[in-house]
Design a protein around this motif. Sequence first.
Motif, PDB file in Angstrom:
ATOM      1  N   ARG A  48     -58.621 -95.617  10.161  1.00 35.37           N
ATOM      2  CA  ARG A  48     -59.771 -94.959   9.540  1.00 35.37           C
ATOM      3  C   ARG A  48     -59.247 -93.879   8.602  1.00 35.37           C
ATOM      4  N   GLY A  49     -59.919 -93.721   7.454  1.00 40.29           N
ATOM      5  CA  GLY A  49     -59.557 -92.637   6.552  1.00 40.29           C
ATOM      6  C   GLY A  49     -60.466 -91.455   6.812  1.00 40.29           C
ATOM      7  N   LEU A  50     -61.183 -91.002   5.779  1.00 38.45           N
ATOM      8  CA  LEU A  50     -62.095 -89.864   5.953  1.00 38.45           C
ATOM      9  C   LEU A  50     -63.524 -90.326   6.223  1.00 38.45           C
ATOM     10  N   GLY A  51     -63.677 -91.602   6.584  1.00 40.07           N
ATOM     11  CA  GLY A  51     -64.994 -92.105   6.995  1.00 40.07           C
ATOM     12  C   GLY A  51     -66.020 -92.101   5.870  1.00 40.07           C
ATOM     13  N   ARG A  52     -65.564 -92.241   4.615  1.00 42.66           N
ATOM     14  CA  ARG A  52     -66.504 -92.209   3.484  1.00 42.66           C
ATOM     15  C   ARG A  52     -67.047 -93.587   3.142  1.00 42.66           C
ATOM     16  N   SER A  53     -66.592 -94.654   3.813  1.00 42.59           N
ATOM     17  CA  SER A  53     -67.277 -95.922   3.587  1.00 42.59           C
ATOM     18  C   SER A  53     -68.618 -95.832   4.319  1.00 42.59           C
ATOM     19  N   TYR A  54     -69.640 -96.382   3.696  1.00 44.12           N
ATOM     20  CA  TYR A  54     -71.002 -96.125   4.180  1.00 44.12           C
ATOM     21  C   TYR A  54     -71.339 -96.876   5.462  1.00 44.12           C
ATOM     22  N   GLY A  55     -70.776 -98.072   5.636  1.00 44.31           N
ATOM     23  CA  GLY A  55     -71.189 -98.936   6.743  1.00 44.31           C
ATOM     24  C   GLY A  55     -70.184 -98.954   7.878  1.00 44.31           C
ATOM     25  N   GLY A 116     -55.111 -94.453   1.816  1.00 44.86           N
ATOM     26  CA  GLY A 116     -55.222 -95.690   2.611  1.00 44.86           C
ATOM     27  C   GLY A 116     -56.599 -96.320   2.478  1.00 44.86           C
ATOM     28  N   GLY A 117     -57.643 -95.490   2.573  1.00 45.33           N
ATOM     29  CA  GLY A 117     -59.013 -95.999   2.454  1.00 45.33           C
ATOM     30  C   GLY A 117     -59.301 -96.506   1.044  1.00 45.33           C
ATOM     31  N   ALA A 118     -58.756 -95.813   0.039  1.00 41.95           N
ATOM     32  CA  ALA A 118     -58.985 -96.222  -1.358  1.00 41.95           C
ATOM     33  C   ALA A 118     -58.326 -97.574  -1.635  1.00 41.95           C
ATOM     34  N   VAL A 123     -61.017 -99.198  -4.320  1.00 41.61           N
ATOM     35  CA  VAL A 123     -62.148 -98.468  -4.904  1.00 41.61           C
ATOM     36  C   VAL A 123     -62.063 -98.451  -6.432  1.00 41.61           C
ATOM     37  N   HIS A 124     -63.206 -98.287  -7.031  1.00 39.82           N
ATOM     38  CA  HIS A 124     -63.318 -98.219  -8.493  1.00 39.82           C
ATOM     39  C   HIS A 124     -63.937 -96.882  -8.866  1.00 39.82           C
ATOM     40  N   GLY A 125     -63.814 -96.535 -10.139  1.00 34.48           N
ATOM     41  CA  GLY A 125     -64.460 -95.320 -10.632  1.00 34.48           C
ATOM     42  C   GLY A 125     -65.145 -95.600 -11.946  1.00 34.48           C
ATOM     43  N   LEU A 357     -75.476 -97.227 -12.487  1.00 36.81           N
ATOM     44  CA  LEU A 357     -75.112 -98.496 -13.116  1.00 36.81           C
ATOM     45  C   LEU A 357     -73.802 -98.288 -13.870  1.00 36.81           C
ATOM     46  N   LYS A 358     -72.870 -99.228 -13.671  1.00 34.62           N
ATOM     47  CA  LYS A 358     -71.619 -99.186 -14.434  1.00 34.62           C
ATOM     48  C   LYS A 358     -71.348-100.577 -14.977  1.00 34.62           C
ATOM     49  N   ARG A 359     -70.465-100.594 -15.960  1.00 36.63           N
ATOM     50  CA  ARG A 359     -70.074-101.879 -16.540  1.00 36.63           C
ATOM     51  C   ARG A 359     -68.594-102.075 -16.227  1.00 36.63           C
ATOM     52  N   VAL A 405     -71.674-108.435  -3.076  1.00 37.38           N
ATOM     53  CA  VAL A 405     -71.936-107.053  -2.663  1.00 37.38           C
ATOM     54  C   VAL A 405     -70.634-106.433  -2.158  1.00 37.38           C
ATOM     55  N   TYR A 406     -70.628-105.097  -2.135  1.00 40.46           N
ATOM     56  CA  TYR A 406     -69.406-104.322  -1.862  1.00 40.46           C
ATOM     57  C   TYR A 406     -69.271-104.081  -0.354  1.00 40.46           C
ATOM     58  N   LEU A 407     -68.188-104.577   0.235  1.00 39.84           N
ATOM     59  CA  LEU A 407     -68.018-104.458   1.690  1.00 39.84           C
ATOM     60  C   LEU A 407     -67.843-103.006   2.137  1.00 39.84           C
TER      61      LEU A 407
HETATM   62  C1  LIG Z   1     -70.241 -89.754  -2.271  1.00 38.59           C
HETATM   63  C2  LIG Z   1     -69.498 -91.051  -2.285  1.00 38.59           C
HETATM   64  C3  LIG Z   1     -69.219 -91.644  -3.501  1.00 38.59           C
HETATM   65  C4  LIG Z   1     -68.504 -92.845  -3.540  1.00 38.59           C
HETATM   66  N1  LIG Z   1     -68.245 -93.397  -4.750  1.00 38.59           N
HETATM   67  C5  LIG Z   1     -67.548 -94.550  -4.808  1.00 38.59           C
HETATM   68  C6  LIG Z   1     -67.194 -95.115  -6.061  1.00 38.59           C
HETATM   69  O1  LIG Z   1     -67.538 -94.567  -7.119  1.00 38.59           O
HETATM   70  N2  LIG Z   1     -66.449 -96.242  -6.063  1.00 38.59           N
HETATM   71  C7  LIG Z   1     -66.024 -96.842  -4.892  1.00 38.59           C
HETATM   72  O2  LIG Z   1     -65.319 -97.853  -4.970  1.00 38.59           O
HETATM   73  N3  LIG Z   1     -66.343 -96.324  -3.706  1.00 38.59           N
HETATM   74  C8  LIG Z   1     -67.085 -95.197  -3.642  1.00 38.59           C
HETATM   75  N4  LIG Z   1     -67.381 -94.655  -2.415  1.00 38.59           N
HETATM   76  C9  LIG Z   1     -66.870 -95.328  -1.205  1.00 38.59           C
HETATM   77  C10 LIG Z   1     -65.482 -94.797  -0.832  1.00 38.59           C
HETATM   78  O3  LIG Z   1     -64.715 -94.533  -1.995  1.00 38.59           O
HETATM   79  C11 LIG Z   1     -64.736 -95.847  -0.031  1.00 38.59           C
HETATM   80  O4  LIG Z   1     -65.490 -96.259   1.048  1.00 38.59           O
HETATM   81  C12 LIG Z   1     -63.376 -95.345   0.456  1.00 38.59           C
HETATM   82  O5  LIG Z   1     -62.609 -96.431   0.846  1.00 38.59           O
HETATM   83  C13 LIG Z   1     -63.474 -94.376   1.606  1.00 38.59           C
HETATM   84  O6  LIG Z   1     -62.175 -93.924   1.929  1.00 38.59           O
HETATM   85  P1  LIG Z   1     -61.872 -93.296   3.347  1.00 38.59           P
HETATM   86  O7  LIG Z   1     -60.519 -92.682   3.290  1.00 38.59           O
HETATM   87  O8  LIG Z   1     -62.987 -92.395   3.764  1.00 38.59           O
HETATM   88  O9  LIG Z   1     -61.826 -94.591   4.255  1.00 38.59           O
HETATM   89  P2  LIG Z   1     -62.742 -95.045   5.482  1.00 38.59           P
HETATM   90  O10 LIG Z   1     -64.153 -95.076   5.033  1.00 38.59           O
HETATM   91  O11 LIG Z   1     -62.432 -94.236   6.673  1.00 38.59           O
HETATM   92  O12 LIG Z   1     -62.195 -96.528   5.674  1.00 38.59           O
HETATM   93  C14 LIG Z   1     -62.500 -97.504   4.708  1.00 38.59           C
HETATM   94  C15 LIG Z   1     -61.660 -98.753   4.953  1.00 38.59           C
HETATM   95  O13 LIG Z   1     -60.302 -98.441   4.702  1.00 38.59           O
HETATM   96  C16 LIG Z   1     -59.505 -98.833   5.802  1.00 38.59           C
HETATM   97  N5  LIG Z   1     -58.393 -97.907   5.925  1.00 38.59           N
HETATM   98  C17 LIG Z   1     -58.441 -96.553   5.925  1.00 38.59           C
HETATM   99  N6  LIG Z   1     -57.198 -96.062   6.069  1.00 38.59           N
HETATM  100  C18 LIG Z   1     -56.357 -97.127   6.178  1.00 38.59           C
HETATM  101  C19 LIG Z   1     -54.955 -97.268   6.369  1.00 38.59           C
HETATM  102  N7  LIG Z   1     -54.149 -96.219   6.486  1.00 38.59           N
HETATM  103  N8  LIG Z   1     -54.450 -98.516   6.458  1.00 38.59           N
HETATM  104  C20 LIG Z   1     -55.249 -99.596   6.356  1.00 38.59           C
HETATM  105  N9  LIG Z   1     -56.581 -99.514   6.170  1.00 38.59           N
HETATM  106  C21 LIG Z   1     -57.123 -98.296   6.086  1.00 38.59           C
HETATM  107  C22 LIG Z   1     -60.446 -98.781   6.995  1.00 38.59           C
HETATM  108  O14 LIG Z   1     -59.999 -99.628   8.020  1.00 38.59           O
HETATM  109  C23 LIG Z   1     -61.735 -99.273   6.373  1.00 38.59           C
HETATM  110  O15 LIG Z   1     -61.741-100.677   6.353  1.00 38.59           O
HETATM  111  C24 LIG Z   1     -68.072 -93.465  -2.331  1.00 38.59           C
HETATM  112  C25 LIG Z   1     -68.340 -92.858  -1.104  1.00 38.59           C
HETATM  113  C26 LIG Z   1     -69.052 -91.660  -1.079  1.00 38.59           C
HETATM  114  C27 LIG Z   1     -69.345 -91.026   0.257  1.00 38.59           C
END
Ligand SMILES: Cc1cc2nc3c(=O)[nH]c(=O)nc-3n(C[C@H](O)[C@H](O)[C@H](O)COP(=O)(O)OP(=O)(O)OC[C@H]3O[C@@H](n4cnc5c(N)ncnc54)[C@H](O)[C@@H]3O)c2cc1C
Length: 451
Positions: A48-55, A116-118, A123-125, A357-359, A405-407
């Motif tokens: 787990r990273g910083l738990g910023r994935s929504y689901g 790690g989470g990115a 992730v995209h920007g 919306l992004k392209r 859709v985005y996992l």
């Molecule tokens: C306000 C907000 C804005 C956002 N905007 C965008 C955006 O513009 N574009 C976009 O793409 N996403 C966006 N997101 C989603 C976010 O960028 C992703 O969900 C990101 O992956 C979260 O990173 P995290 O470190 O919190 O990982 P977590 O949410 O904790 O984990 C995400 C995934 O990464 C895996 N993971 C984490 N660490 C590791 C590791 N060390 N090794 C292997 N796997 C690992 C986890 O198992 C899980 O599957 C946004 C989220 C928020 C809250």
Amino acid sequence: MPDDGPLGPEVLTGWGGAVRSAGTLHHPTAADVARRLGAAGPRGLIARGLGRSYGDPALNAGGDVLAPLPTAIGPLAGDGTVEVSAGTSLHDLVRFLLPRGRFVPVTPGTRYVTVGGALACDVHGKSHHRSGSFGDQVVSVDLVLPDGTARTVTPETDAELYWATVGGMGLTGVITGARLRTVPVETAYLDTTTRRLGDLDAVLAEMVASDDDYAYSVAWIDTDARGSSLGRAVLSRGDHATRDQLSGRSAADPLAVPGPPRVTVPFVPPVGLVTRPAVRAFNELWFHKAPRLRTGELQTISQFFHPLDGVAHWNRLYGPRGFVQYQLVVPEHRDDVVRSVLEQVSRDRHPTFLTVLKRFGPGNPGWLSFPTAGWTLALDFPARRDLAPMLDRFDEEVVAAGGRVYLAKDARLRPELLPAMYPRLADFRELRDRLDPERRLQSDLARRLSL
Ligand SMILES: Cc1cc2nc3c(=O)[nH]c(=O)nc-3n(C[C@H](O)[C@H](O)[C@H](O)COP(=O)(O)OP(=O)(O)OC[C@H]3O[C@@H](n4cnc5c(N)ncnc54)[C@H](O)[C@@H]3O)c2cc1C
């Protein structure tokens, strides 16, 4: 903190707060990762990273969950690459890079994500049309495989494992570090152009005509607008400002690093505060507050890329039931799906606080990577009972249009739709069978979608 043994299962949630499950959280060092994998029980382990994935991708009901590794950054190499631990947040990385005149090529809408989470979500920007997604900017990844073997993987030497890991939702191994590319910047400011556009056609036409002229581009959509105003938006674009564009306070500290959040939502209110009247008032105000056209406005990194980071725990405003983010991508010629989704949201009066919306430019070879060329629409909905049938309908439209859709945002997709959305899914499953026959790596998402 070293891995001195957890106290027991604790309830973890995705960022949306609408799904939760109890897993046993461990705080490892890089050296502990292989041992933790070896000790994983029948419910397996997920990083787990910083738990910023929504689901539910960073949840593992009844199993083990690894907290992020401690932050470690640098040094910055002469070619602009930098080595980081997987637990390093983009916030810390940006604060390291800026004083050295460098920046990350890809940042999502928050800096509070780990490397790690990115990588695991690829992730995209706002720069996707020019810079691709996170996995496109990585030189190498340090990975501990399910059998405990440590490997440094690059797209050149190990393309299969690399592109399965980029966007692989943490299921090919635990990422412990990476070497990342960075880009040179003269300042910590963006030279921005803001444009208010009265309907969806105008927004799409403007983005097609001139997105490529800017490094960054995103449109905020007013989902309350209907009829001839459907899809009206504020389009915000920018490039890194040069030193000679700064004056006054900004010129005195051109590479000022962004600070921590200024305000905190201290607790979850008993009732969600993101209600329809509040959202409607906000949308109306936001649209009309925007200029018809304003060029040359300097904005900080926080204002331009990460406005939500100013308020810590803003997700609590949705109350105990939480919220859901739905993000789709469809090919450019299928903008009718974007229109249809906006029509349904506005017709059914769903309150969506944030719709963007992004392209996208072309996608990369990531097997489960989300971005592909076309329109991507992300909408936040307070969790309500009537949401599921509407989102199921959206899924059908997206699949029929050749989209996905985005996992990283998902906790509800019907598994049977996944193979059409992600054509390399069978390869991903086959690789997992080879790499991880005992399924030491598992998550709620992986079980739900049989990844
Ligand atoms: C306000 C907000 C804005 C956002 N905007 C965008 C955006 O513009 N574009 C976009 O793409 N996403 C966006 N997101 C989603 C976010 O960028 C992703 O969900 C990101 O992956 C979260 O990173 P995290 O470190 O919190 O990982 P977590 O949410 O904790 O984990 C995400 C995934 O990464 C895996 N993971 C984490 N660490 C590791 C590791 N060390 N090794 C292997 N796997 C690992 C986890 O198992 C899980 O599957 C946004 C989220 C928020 C809250």
